[in-house]
Each structure stands twice: as structure tokens, then as C-alpha cells.
Design a protein around this motif. Structure first.
Motif, short mmCIF file in Angstrom:
data_model
loop_
_atom_site.label_atom_id
_atom_site.label_comp_id
_atom_site.label_asym_id
_atom_site.label_seq_id
_atom_site.Cartn_x
_atom_site.Cartn_y
_atom_site.Cartn_z
N LYS A 132 55.44 8.22 8.38
CA LYS A 132 54.15 7.58 8.14
C LYS A 132 53.93 6.38 9.06
CE LYS A 132 55.62 4.51 4.37
NZ LYS A 132 55.35 4.08 2.97
N ASN A 174 53.45 13.50 10.17
CA ASN A 174 53.88 13.91 8.84
C ASN A 174 55.37 13.66 8.59
OD1 ASN A 174 51.68 15.55 7.14
ND2 ASN A 174 51.28 15.83 9.32
N SER A 202 40.28 15.59 7.23
CA SER A 202 41.64 15.74 7.73
C SER A 202 41.92 17.19 8.12
CB SER A 202 42.65 15.30 6.66
OG SER A 202 42.54 16.12 5.51
N ARG A 223 52.58 7.75 12.14
CA ARG A 223 51.17 8.10 11.96
C ARG A 223 50.29 6.86 12.14
NH1 ARG A 223 50.33 10.49 6.48
NH2 ARG A 223 50.86 12.43 7.52
N ASN A 267 47.14 15.03 7.70
CA ASN A 267 48.19 15.05 6.68
C ASN A 267 48.42 16.47 6.14
OD1 ASN A 267 49.95 14.57 4.55
ND2 ASN A 267 48.93 12.67 3.96
#
Length: 319
Positions: free
Chosen positions: A189, A186, A143, A192, A63
Motif C-alpha cells: 500500500k 496491491n 477503480s 500504491r 485495488n
């Protein structure tokens, strides 16, 4: 049958078990991939394409909006791990060059194996330990640390050590899948979440393909040396990470929790050799040594971290 649960009882099981299965098949039936060809042959020789997809999916989990604390903690641990590996790699290069020791107890050891073992942290292990002994923000620091994944920093380290010159296109190619994944994750979502689900699924597949390129006799020879290398990873990177963690205001637990070798690192020697063919002869022994490090560090790091937490009076949050 509880196959998945049984495999996960083994440290790094989802990496190690398929890798060993592939090595066993290749050792017993060395021409199996060629004999059956098609998808079977592709699975036994296709580690690099699977790794490329893995790095895209891994990148999607990173992120850009990480908090300053996460950036500080994760960035510091990331930099320390890489610089430590770089320093040890530079020292080792003075004795080993870009080859490996061919005989004696240390047969098979190379700068490639050392750097690959030290560069990449076992994220699952780190987050599990921080969930038990640390803060949520410390868990989130991975992350940033996950940028270690892949061969990029290993190639940089080898270049700094004066062992290899990789063209800029090779560096870009090594990190591009990760960057593409980061951008996708990014921007959307949902993307992701979609790609993140594939990360654990892909691990046993590229592990099997990597194992299919190993000879178990080499793995056996690397066994005790792998134990020694794994213990060295915990000792050397653990000390540097512990000190730097305390210097930035931590209690050292996050540092020790990061002193491991990631299962992903098993694929690094093959990826480096794909970028520079001079390393191809080192891949079997380096892969076997790194695989041993995954197991050894997965066992030692929780023990050392729990001991340190008890020493400084930090209690487990899991009852």
C-alpha cells in the motif's frame, strides 16, 4: 501567482494547456527540439516513455480487493463503453477503412480518432460527479473502469473492426506497464500511495510532448469537427451507459457521468501508431480531434448529468 488554479479552471486544463503550449512552440519554432537537443529535445519528443511511466503509476491505484458492488458497477460501465466504441468503430470501418477522410468538412476523421475518443472515461470528472450526485461505492467503481486507460482496448477494437493485426507481443507490451503497476500497488500500500502521487504530475509532461508533435493549423481545422465528435461521444456512449446503468439497478447518473473522453486518451493515437506504423499518418489529426473531445465532453457531461439528476429528483450532496 495562482498558475495551477488558473489552469484547472479550464476543463481538462492540465492536459489541454500544456498540449497547446507544445503545439504553439512547434508551430512557431519547428526545429527547436533539434536545435537544443539534450533534455529539451527529449522532452519535446518523449511522449511514449512518459506515458509508459504514467501507466505504471495509474495501475498502482487499481485495488484488487474491490467489493462485488464496485466490480458489478465498474465492470458493467467499462464493458458497455468498450462495446459501444467497438460497435461504432466497426460501422465506421466499413466507410473509412484504416485511413482518414482527406477533404471536406470531415477531413481528418478516422476510426482511430473515433475509437480513442469513445473508449476512455475521464476518471476525475466521473468521480467528481458521483461524489456530488452518487454513492461512495459508485465513486469506487472507477477503480475498475480505469482499466480503459491506455491503447490496449483501442488496439483490440481496431483488430475486431478488421483494420489491423497486432501481434500478441504488442498487446502484452501495451498493457504490461498497467499490470506491473497493479501488482506493485496491491502488494504494498505504501508503493500504491507513492506511485499514485505521480499520476497527476505526469499528465502535463506527456501532454506537452504530444503537443510538440502537432501543427496548430491541423488543430484549428479539427476544431469544429472536434466539437461534433465530442457531442457524439456524449450522445452515443451516454445513451448506452444510461440504459445499462438502469438495467442493473442504478438510476442512470453513473452511466451519464462516464460518457466523457479522458485526457489520457490524447496519447492513445501515438501509442497505437508506435505499435503499428500504418497509423502514423493519422496521429496528428486524431490527437487534435481527441483533444477537442476532452474539452467538449468535460463541459457537456456535467450539464447533462445535472439535468438528469434534477429530472429524477436526486439532489446534489454539495451545498
Amino acid at each position: 501567482m495562482r498558475i495551477k488554479a488558473s489552469i484547472e479552471r479550464i476543463p481538462g486544463g492540465m492536459m489541454i494547456v500544456p498540449l497547446l503550449l507544445g503545439a504553439i512552440i512547434t508551430t512557431l519554432f519547428p526545429d527547436m527540439g533539434k536545435t537544443f537537443g539534450s533534455f529539451t529535445g527529449a522532452l519535446m519528443t518523449g511522449a511514449l516513455p512518459i506515458l509508459a511511466v504514467f501507466y505504471v503509476c495509474m495501475g498502482a491505484t487499481i485495488n484488487f480487493k474491490a467489493t462485488p458492488y464496485i466490480l458489478k458497477k465498474g465492470g458493467t460501465l467499462l464493458g458497455t463503453k468498450i462495446l459501444t466504441a467497438m460497435g461504432i468503430g466497426f460501422i465506421a470501418a466499413q466507410f473509412l477503412g484504416n485511413g482518414m477522410i482527406s477533404s471536406g468538412f470531415f477531413a481528418g476523421i478516422s476510426v482511430l480518432a473515433i475509437v480513442a475518443a469513445m473508449n476512455d472515461t475521464n476518471g476525475g470528472l466521473y468521480m467528481a460527479l458521483m461524489g456530488q450526485f452518487g454513492k461512495k461505492e459508485d465513486v469506487g467503481a472507477y477503480s475498475v473502469m480505469s482499466l480503459e486507460s491506455g491503447p490496449f482496448f483501442t488496439m483490440i477494437t481496431l483488430g475486431v473492426a478488421g483494420l489491423a493485426a497486432f501481434p500478441w507481443q504488442t498487446f502484452v507490451g501495451a498493457v504490461l506497464p498497467l499490470i506491473v503497476g497493479m501488482i506493485l500497488g496491491n502488494l504494498d500500500k505504501d508503493m500504491r500511495e507513492f506511485l499514485a502521487k505521480a499520476v497527476p504530475v505526469l499528465v502535463p509532461f506527456f501532454a506537452f510532448a504530444l503537443g510538440a508533435g502537432l501543427n496548430l493549423q491541423n488543430v484549428w481545422k479539427a476544431g469544429f469537427l472536434g466539437v461534433l465528435l465530442g457531442a457524439s461521444v456524449v450522445l452515443i456512449t451516454g445513451l448506452s451507459l444510461l440504459l445499462i446503468d438502469r438495467l442493473i439497478g442504478g438510476n442512470g447518473i453513473a452511466g451519464l457521468s462516464a460518457a466523457s473522453t479522458a485526457g489520457n486518451a490524447v496519447g492513445v493515437p501515438a501509442a497505437v501508431a508506435a505499435a503499428n506504423a500504418a497509423y502514423a499518418p493519422l496521429v496528428p489529426s486524431a490527437t487534435a480531434l481527441v483533444a477537442s473531445c476532452v474539452i467538449v465532453t468535460s463541459i457537456l457531461v456535467p450539464i447533462v448529468t445535472a439535468w438528469w439528476a434534477k429530472r429524477i429528483g436526486v439532489k446534489s450532496q454539495i451545498v
